[in-house]
Design a protein around this motif. Structure first.
Motif, PDB file in Angstrom:
ATOM      1  N   LEU A 215       6.461  11.382  -7.831  1.00 50.52           N
ATOM      2  CA  LEU A 215       5.581  10.323  -8.333  1.00 50.52           C
ATOM      3  C   LEU A 215       4.279  10.273  -7.553  1.00 50.52           C
ATOM      4  O   LEU A 215       3.256   9.820  -8.067  1.00 50.52           O
ATOM      5  CB  LEU A 215       6.288   8.964  -8.248  1.00 50.52           C
ATOM      6  N   GLY A 216       4.320  10.722  -6.284  1.00 50.18           N
ATOM      7  CA  GLY A 216       3.105  10.715  -5.467  1.00 50.18           C
ATOM      8  C   GLY A 216       2.014  11.596  -6.026  1.00 50.18           C
ATOM      9  O   GLY A 216       0.824  11.344  -5.795  1.00 50.18           O
ATOM     10  N   ALA A 223       1.898   3.051  -7.439  1.00 48.17           N
ATOM     11  CA  ALA A 223       1.776   2.393  -8.737  1.00 48.17           C
ATOM     12  C   ALA A 223       1.197   0.991  -8.581  1.00 48.17           C
ATOM     13  O   ALA A 223       1.455   0.299  -7.597  1.00 48.17           O
ATOM     14  CB  ALA A 223       3.144   2.309  -9.408  1.00 48.17           C
ATOM     15  N   ASP A 224       0.420   0.569  -9.571  1.00 47.07           N
ATOM     16  CA  ASP A 224      -0.109  -0.797  -9.573  1.00 47.07           C
ATOM     17  C   ASP A 224       1.009  -1.806  -9.813  1.00 47.07           C
ATOM     18  O   ASP A 224       1.064  -2.869  -9.185  1.00 47.07           O
ATOM     19  CB  ASP A 224      -1.176  -0.945 -10.654  1.00 47.07           C
ATOM     20  N   VAL A 225       1.902  -1.457 -10.743  1.00 44.46           N
ATOM     21  CA  VAL A 225       3.023  -2.330 -11.087  1.00 44.46           C
ATOM     22  C   VAL A 225       4.270  -1.464 -11.252  1.00 44.46           C
ATOM     23  O   VAL A 225       4.202  -0.378 -11.849  1.00 44.46           O
ATOM     24  CB  VAL A 225       2.765  -3.108 -12.399  1.00 44.46           C
ATOM     25  N   GLU A 241       9.092   1.177  -2.670  1.00 43.75           N
ATOM     26  CA  GLU A 241       8.545   2.341  -1.966  1.00 43.75           C
ATOM     27  C   GLU A 241       7.403   3.001  -2.729  1.00 43.75           C
ATOM     28  O   GLU A 241       6.494   3.572  -2.124  1.00 43.75           O
ATOM     29  CB  GLU A 241       9.660   3.366  -1.724  1.00 43.75           C
ATOM     30  N   VAL A 242       7.433   2.914  -4.076  1.00 42.02           N
ATOM     31  CA  VAL A 242       6.422   3.646  -4.857  1.00 42.02           C
ATOM     32  C   VAL A 242       5.271   2.759  -5.319  1.00 42.02           C
ATOM     33  O   VAL A 242       4.295   3.255  -5.889  1.00 42.02           O
ATOM     34  CB  VAL A 242       7.064   4.347  -6.078  1.00 42.02           C
ATOM     35  N   VAL A 243       5.343   1.445  -5.078  1.00 41.75           N
ATOM     36  CA  VAL A 243       4.243   0.570  -5.455  1.00 41.75           C
ATOM     37  C   VAL A 243       3.125   0.694  -4.418  1.00 41.75           C
ATOM     38  O   VAL A 243       3.369   0.945  -3.239  1.00 41.75           O
ATOM     39  CB  VAL A 243       4.735  -0.890  -5.580  1.00 41.75           C
ATOM     40  N   ARG A 244       1.898   0.520  -4.852  1.00 42.53           N
ATOM     41  CA  ARG A 244       0.755   0.649  -3.938  1.00 42.53           C
ATOM     42  C   ARG A 244       0.615  -0.584  -3.057  1.00 42.53           C
ATOM     43  O   ARG A 244       1.156  -1.658  -3.386  1.00 42.53           O
ATOM     44  CB  ARG A 244      -0.532   0.849  -4.733  1.00 42.53           C
ATOM     45  N   PRO A 245      -0.107  -0.496  -1.933  1.00 43.20           N
ATOM     46  CA  PRO A 245      -0.426  -1.700  -1.160  1.00 43.20           C
ATOM     47  C   PRO A 245      -1.125  -2.731  -2.059  1.00 43.20           C
ATOM     48  O   PRO A 245      -2.035  -2.389  -2.823  1.00 43.20           O
ATOM     49  CB  PRO A 245      -1.362  -1.181  -0.070  1.00 43.20           C
ATOM     50  N   GLY A 246      -0.667  -3.951  -1.999  1.00 45.13           N
ATOM     51  CA  GLY A 246      -1.229  -5.003  -2.847  1.00 45.13           C
ATOM     52  C   GLY A 246      -0.686  -5.005  -4.260  1.00 45.13           C
ATOM     53  O   GLY A 246      -1.108  -5.823  -5.081  1.00 45.13           O
ATOM     54  N   GLY A 247       0.262  -4.099  -4.547  1.00 38.05           N
ATOM     55  CA  GLY A 247       0.812  -4.001  -5.893  1.00 38.05           C
ATOM     56  C   GLY A 247       1.948  -4.984  -6.130  1.00 38.05           C
ATOM     57  O   GLY A 247       2.330  -5.759  -5.261  1.00 38.05           O
ATOM     58  N   ALA A 268       5.454  -6.982   4.209  1.00 36.63           N
ATOM     59  CA  ALA A 268       4.455  -7.819   4.857  1.00 36.63           C
ATOM     60  C   ALA A 268       3.126  -7.090   5.054  1.00 36.63           C
ATOM     61  O   ALA A 268       2.062  -7.599   4.679  1.00 36.63           O
ATOM     62  CB  ALA A 268       4.985  -8.304   6.208  1.00 36.63           C
ATOM     63  N   MET A 269       3.164  -5.907   5.652  1.00 29.69           N
ATOM     64  CA  MET A 269       1.936  -5.211   6.025  1.00 29.69           C
ATOM     65  C   MET A 269       1.135  -4.733   4.815  1.00 29.69           C
ATOM     66  O   MET A 269      -0.093  -4.660   4.853  1.00 29.69           O
ATOM     67  CB  MET A 269       2.256  -4.007   6.920  1.00 29.69           C
ATOM     68  N   ASP A 270       1.834  -4.394   3.714  1.00 29.04           N
ATOM     69  CA  ASP A 270       1.128  -3.945   2.511  1.00 29.04           C
ATOM     70  C   ASP A 270       0.964  -5.057   1.482  1.00 29.04           C
ATOM     71  O   ASP A 270       0.517  -4.811   0.362  1.00 29.04           O
ATOM     72  CB  ASP A 270       1.862  -2.761   1.873  1.00 29.04           C
ATOM     73  N   GLU A 271       1.317  -6.272   1.858  1.00 30.65           N
ATOM     74  CA  GLU A 271       1.153  -7.440   0.985  1.00 30.65           C
ATOM     75  C   GLU A 271       1.675  -7.185  -0.431  1.00 30.65           C
ATOM     76  O   GLU A 271       0.984  -7.397  -1.427  1.00 30.65           O
ATOM     77  CB  GLU A 271      -0.321  -7.876   0.937  1.00 30.65           C
ATOM     78  N   LEU A 272       2.918  -6.741  -0.495  1.00 32.52           N
ATOM     79  CA  LEU A 272       3.528  -6.523  -1.802  1.00 32.52           C
ATOM     80  C   LEU A 272       3.922  -7.853  -2.442  1.00 32.52           C
ATOM     81  O   LEU A 272       4.298  -8.796  -1.755  1.00 32.52           O
ATOM     82  CB  LEU A 272       4.778  -5.650  -1.667  1.00 32.52           C
ATOM     83  N   THR A 273       3.821  -7.911  -3.740  1.00 34.23           N
ATOM     84  CA  THR A 273       4.270  -9.072  -4.498  1.00 34.23           C
ATOM     85  C   THR A 273       5.553  -8.705  -5.224  1.00 34.23           C
ATOM     86  O   THR A 273       5.594  -7.717  -5.957  1.00 34.23           O
ATOM     87  CB  THR A 273       3.208  -9.506  -5.524  1.00 34.23           C
ATOM     88  N   ILE A 274       6.608  -9.483  -5.001  1.00 34.64           N
ATOM     89  CA  ILE A 274       7.892  -9.270  -5.666  1.00 34.64           C
ATOM     90  C   ILE A 274       8.133 -10.441  -6.605  1.00 34.64           C
ATOM     91  O   ILE A 274       8.124 -11.602  -6.177  1.00 34.64           O
ATOM     92  CB  ILE A 274       9.055  -9.182  -4.652  1.00 34.64           C
ATOM     93  N   ARG A 275       8.344 -10.143  -7.872  1.00 32.79           N
ATOM     94  CA  ARG A 275       8.552 -11.207  -8.855  1.00 32.79           C
ATOM     95  C   ARG A 275       9.798 -10.939  -9.687  1.00 32.79           C
ATOM     96  O   ARG A 275      10.013  -9.819 -10.144  1.00 32.79           O
ATOM     97  CB  ARG A 275       7.347 -11.316  -9.799  1.00 32.79           C
ATOM     98  N   GLY A 276      10.589 -11.960  -9.874  1.00 36.71           N
ATOM     99  CA  GLY A 276      11.682 -11.879 -10.834  1.00 36.71           C
ATOM    100  C   GLY A 276      11.157 -12.191 -12.222  1.00 36.71           C
ATOM    101  O   GLY A 276      10.099 -12.807 -12.385  1.00 36.71           O
ATOM    102  N   SER A 277      11.891 -11.760 -13.227  1.00 38.76           N
ATOM    103  CA  SER A 277      11.492 -12.047 -14.609  1.00 38.76           C
ATOM    104  C   SER A 277      12.747 -12.166 -15.456  1.00 38.76           C
ATOM    105  O   SER A 277      13.553 -11.232 -15.520  1.00 38.76           O
ATOM    106  CB  SER A 277      10.586 -10.937 -15.150  1.00 38.76           C
ATOM    107  N   LYS A 278      12.911 -13.323 -16.096  1.00 41.14           N
ATOM    108  CA  LYS A 278      14.111 -13.599 -16.884  1.00 41.14           C
ATOM    109  C   LYS A 278      13.742 -13.854 -18.336  1.00 41.14           C
ATOM    110  O   LYS A 278      13.055 -14.831 -18.650  1.00 41.14           O
ATOM    111  CB  LYS A 278      14.841 -14.824 -16.322  1.00 41.14           C
ATOM    112  N   GLY A 279      14.190 -12.967 -19.213  1.00 43.03           N
ATOM    113  CA  GLY A 279      13.959 -13.179 -20.643  1.00 43.03           C
ATOM    114  C   GLY A 279      12.501 -13.412 -20.946  1.00 43.03           C
ATOM    115  O   GLY A 279      11.633 -12.621 -20.587  1.00 43.03           O
TER     116      GLY A 279
END
Length: 331
Positions: A215-216, A223-225, A241-247, A268-279
């Motif tokens: 993927l690299g 990846a953005d998302v 692991e494959v999302v970009r910093p800030g992704g 923390a260092m790459d400021e990743l955003t983790i979001r759940g999504s239900k239906g």
């Protein structure tokens, strides 16, 4: 009426006769025309959803025609799954998909693996003429879930590079949705056949899980998302692991009781955003159906059968070899 009833966890649904349901105030009686089966039905069969009691009529991907109650007789409708309370802080914000007091068709309430089912009138969604019965049945889960995950929670836009982890029903519909939103797509899965299907649907890259390092080359900065639809702990770790910093990583797959982990320093260092999504919300349901009516997304239907085929369909679903939804036509 005839119905497929799961009497207790660990057993196959049995075809039996039940009294016809009667709609109450504010409800609609629906003559069921099509019901999709998905991986969540296996979780229900295995007793993995704690809010569910048995015996249970499963079937949460439901389409039919209004046959009585408070609705125009004969109208083609799909059923929005969660019947929200309407009074809580989440409902006030339109987040009916995460209302803590919601009951769901095919979970806490009888589902559509029957000739008739009752739904609240506000939960029925008009089906556009261009959308077939089978497509409409699976839309409000198999398409709605990745629609919300990508468009609303992931905020995917033109030019984004999107990685989808898991090429099952959610993932393959997610490929089409991401492309409709203007994104470029790569898919990771264990099954070469599902990667081939993803390629036919427009994914630029299909990667076996053991070869995720490739993927690299496609997204050197990451990846953005990333949409994680497998529900596997390894899938979540790969996503982070494959999302970009800030992704952003959006998780819409799940396996009850499994723990998902990642490198906390990277989070923390790459400021990743983790979001759940239900239906999805009721508004998301209209958006998902519109994509299908416009021809931008085509729900994947593997096979169609009747109520008597339900036990065999469940076994096929567990084998996981088909691409697309198994759809039951109860009548």
């Amino acid at each position: 009426m005839r119905a497929a009833v799961t009497r207790e966890p660990g057993t196959l649904p049995a075809i039996t006769t039940l009294p016809d349901p009667e709609p109450g105030p504010g409800e609609v009686l629906i003559q069921v025309d099509a019901v999709g089966l998905c991986g969540t039905d296996l979780k229900l069969l295995d007793g993995m959803i704690p809010t569910v009691t048995y015996p249970l009529v499963q079937g949460h991907e439901v389409m039919g025609r209004v046959a009585g109650g408070e609705g125009p007789t004969g109208a083609r409708v799909a059923v929005y799954i969660p019947q929200a309370c309407g009074d809580c802080r989440w409902c006030a914000r339109g987040l009916t998909n995460i209302c803590p007091r919601a009951t769901r068709m095919g979970f806490e309430r009888p589902g559509g693996l029957a000739e008739y089912v009752v739904a609240r009138a506000e939960n029925v969604v008009a089906v556009p003429a261009a959308v077939t019965d089978e497509m409409a049945a699976v839309t409000l889960d198999a398409v709605l879930s990745p629609y919300r995950a990508l468009k609303v929670r992931g905020e995917v836009g033109p030019g984004d590079r999107v990685v989808i982890v898991g090429g099952g029903g959610l993932g393959l519909h997610g490929v089409q949705i991401a492309i409709a939103l203007g994104a470029r797509v790569a898919v990771v899965d264990l099954d070469p056949g599902k990667l081939e299907t993803a390629s036919r649907l427009g994914a630029e890259v299909g990667v076996l899980a053991a070869d995720e390092g490739t993927l690299g080359e496609w997204a050197p900065d990451g990846a953005d998302v990333v949409m994680e639809s497998s529900g596997a702990p390894a899938g979540f770790r790969l996503a982070t692991e494959v999302v970009r910093p800030g992704g952003t990583v959006v998780t819409c797959g799940y396996k009850p009781g499994s723990d998902a982990s990642s490198d906390s320093m990277r989070l923390a260092m790459d400021e990743l955003t983790i979001r759940g999504s239900k239906g999805g919300t009721r508004a998301d349901a209209d958006g998902a159906l519109a994509l299908i009516a416009e021809g931008k997304v085509a729900p994947l239907i593997a096979r169609t059968g009747g109520l008597d085929d339900v036990p065999a369909f469940v076994q096929d679903l567990r084998a996981g070899e088909q691409v697309g939804r198994l759809v039951v036509r109860p009548r």
